[in-house]
Design a protein around this motif. Structure first.
Motif, PDB file in Angstrom:
ATOM      1  N   GLU A   1       2.558   7.280  -4.006  1.00  0.00           N
ATOM      2  CA  GLU A   1       2.729   6.181  -3.524  1.00  0.00           C
ATOM      3  C   GLU A   1       3.927   5.801  -4.488  1.00  0.00           C
ATOM      4  O   GLU A   1       4.025   5.930  -5.725  1.00  0.00           O
ATOM      5  CB  GLU A   1       1.705   5.262  -3.791  1.00  0.00           C
TER       6      GLU A   1
ATOM      7  N   ARG B   1       0.575  -2.288  12.748  1.00  0.00           N
ATOM      8  CA  ARG B   1       1.845  -2.509  13.052  1.00  0.00           C
ATOM      9  C   ARG B   1       2.139  -1.849  14.285  1.00  0.00           C
ATOM     10  O   ARG B   1       2.445  -1.938  15.546  1.00  0.00           O
ATOM     11  CB  ARG B   1       2.796  -2.217  12.240  1.00  0.00           C
TER      12      ARG B   1
ATOM     13  N   ASP C   1      -0.321   4.679   2.217  1.00  0.00           N
ATOM     14  CA  ASP C   1      -1.750   4.478   2.885  1.00  0.00           C
ATOM     15  C   ASP C   1      -1.442   4.364   4.057  1.00  0.00           C
ATOM     16  O   ASP C   1      -0.808   3.465   4.885  1.00  0.00           O
ATOM     17  CB  ASP C   1      -2.413   3.225   2.234  1.00  0.00           C
TER      18      ASP C   1
ATOM     19  N   THR D   1       4.014   1.817   0.486  1.00  0.00           N
ATOM     20  CA  THR D   1       2.736   2.749   0.328  1.00  0.00           C
ATOM     21  C   THR D   1       2.534   3.941   1.197  1.00  0.00           C
ATOM     22  O   THR D   1       3.151   3.995   2.211  1.00  0.00           O
ATOM     23  CB  THR D   1       1.685   1.714   0.530  1.00  0.00           C
TER      24      THR D   1
ATOM     25  N   GLU E   1       6.190  -8.070   0.649  1.00  0.00           N
ATOM     26  CA  GLU E   1       6.290  -7.517   1.949  1.00  0.00           C
ATOM     27  C   GLU E   1       6.928  -6.215   1.524  1.00  0.00           C
ATOM     28  O   GLU E   1       7.933  -6.195   0.834  1.00  0.00           O
ATOM     29  CB  GLU E   1       6.816  -7.943   3.000  1.00  0.00           C
TER      30      GLU E   1
ATOM     31  N   HIS F   1      -2.081   0.856   6.412  1.00  0.00           N
ATOM     32  CA  HIS F   1      -1.079   0.060   6.225  1.00  0.00           C
ATOM     33  C   HIS F   1      -0.216   0.119   7.342  1.00  0.00           C
ATOM     34  O   HIS F   1       0.291  -1.210   7.774  1.00  0.00           O
ATOM     35  CB  HIS F   1      -0.234   0.225   4.920  1.00  0.00           C
ATOM     36  N   TYR F   2       0.221   1.077   7.921  1.00  0.00           N
ATOM     37  CA  TYR F   2       1.117   0.995   8.935  1.00  0.00           C
ATOM     38  C   TYR F   2       0.667   1.027  10.665  1.00  0.00           C
ATOM     39  O   TYR F   2       1.316   0.838  11.436  1.00  0.00           O
ATOM     40  CB  TYR F   2       2.095   2.345   9.017  1.00  0.00           C
TER      41      TYR F   2
ATOM     42  N   THR G   1       6.399   4.104   8.897  1.00  0.00           N
ATOM     43  CA  THR G   1       6.521   3.173   9.653  1.00  0.00           C
ATOM     44  C   THR G   1       6.585   3.575  11.420  1.00  0.00           C
ATOM     45  O   THR G   1       5.612   3.259  12.325  1.00  0.00           O
ATOM     46  CB  THR G   1       7.406   2.078   9.644  1.00  0.00           C
TER      47      THR G   1
END
Length: 198
Positions: free
Chosen positions: A11, A180, A173, A171, A24, A176-177, A79
């Motif tokens: 990370e 979205r 993780d 991150t 953010e 987290h993505y 992302t």
């Protein structure tokens, strides 16, 4: 043989170079810091990755993901890898195969040729050769698809450098993505929602 960049195993622990007005991660924090720039930047990516195109959304997101991997931009890679995986029947498996070894990845000849062009743009626009373009055309790519591939690659070099040039935090993780990646209303809608929550 072309090989992708190394794995992103830890990370990020950097502190942004400037004080942001949001916690953010990645480009999201930068968009909240400078919304006047965020709207045109998101407008461009909306046209390139979200709107109707002869290339599928998954293919276009994969081009953005591949360039972000070559640039070692963790936030943009994670992302857009998540979004690409959500729109490709082979999911994250294909994303990882392309990143690890484009030559061996099970993609169409056309997409492989376009990814070769994207990789050339990532190095320098002048690295795109007539042979690269001819190979893409021979594999069935249209002029618009070649155009958009070059523009996606060039734009993501900019986005990657924007994110990393200000040392934003990302991150590793996957969860987290993932949220979205499931949204289907486009980049401008996500930005508008994000800014309205500020």
């Amino acid at each position: 043989m072309r090989n992708g960049p190394g794995e992103y195993n830890h990370e990020g622990s950097s502190t942004p170079h400037i004080t942001l007005n949001s916690d953010e991660p990645g480009i999201r924090g930068l968009f909240k810091y400078r919304p006047e720039a965020a709207f045109p930047l998101n407008g461009l990516v909306e046209v390139l990755l979200f709107r109707e195109n002869s290339l599928s959304r998954g293919e276009r997101e994969l081009i953005a993901t591949y360039v972000s991997a070559l640039n070692e931009c963790r936030f943009c890679f994670f992302t857009h890898a998540a979004i690409a995986a959500a729109h490709l029947s082979e999911g994250m498996t294909l994303v990882e195969q392309v990143r690890a070894d484009l030559d061996a990845a099970p993609v169409s000849d056309k997409l492989r040729a376009l990814l070769v062009i994207a990789a050339a743009v990532q190095q320098s626009g002048k690295k795109v050769s007539k042979e690269d373009v001819a190979a893409a055309r021979a594999a069935g790519a249209t002029d618009l698809e070649i155009h958009d591939t070059v523009l996606i690659a060039a734009a993501f070099c900019m986005y990657n450098r924007y994110v990393d040039g200000l040392a934003t935090v990302a991150t590793d993780d996957p969860a987290h993505y993932a949220a979205r990646a499931q949204r289907s209303d486009g980049y401008l809608a996500v930005l508008t929602d994000s800014l309205s929550q500020s």
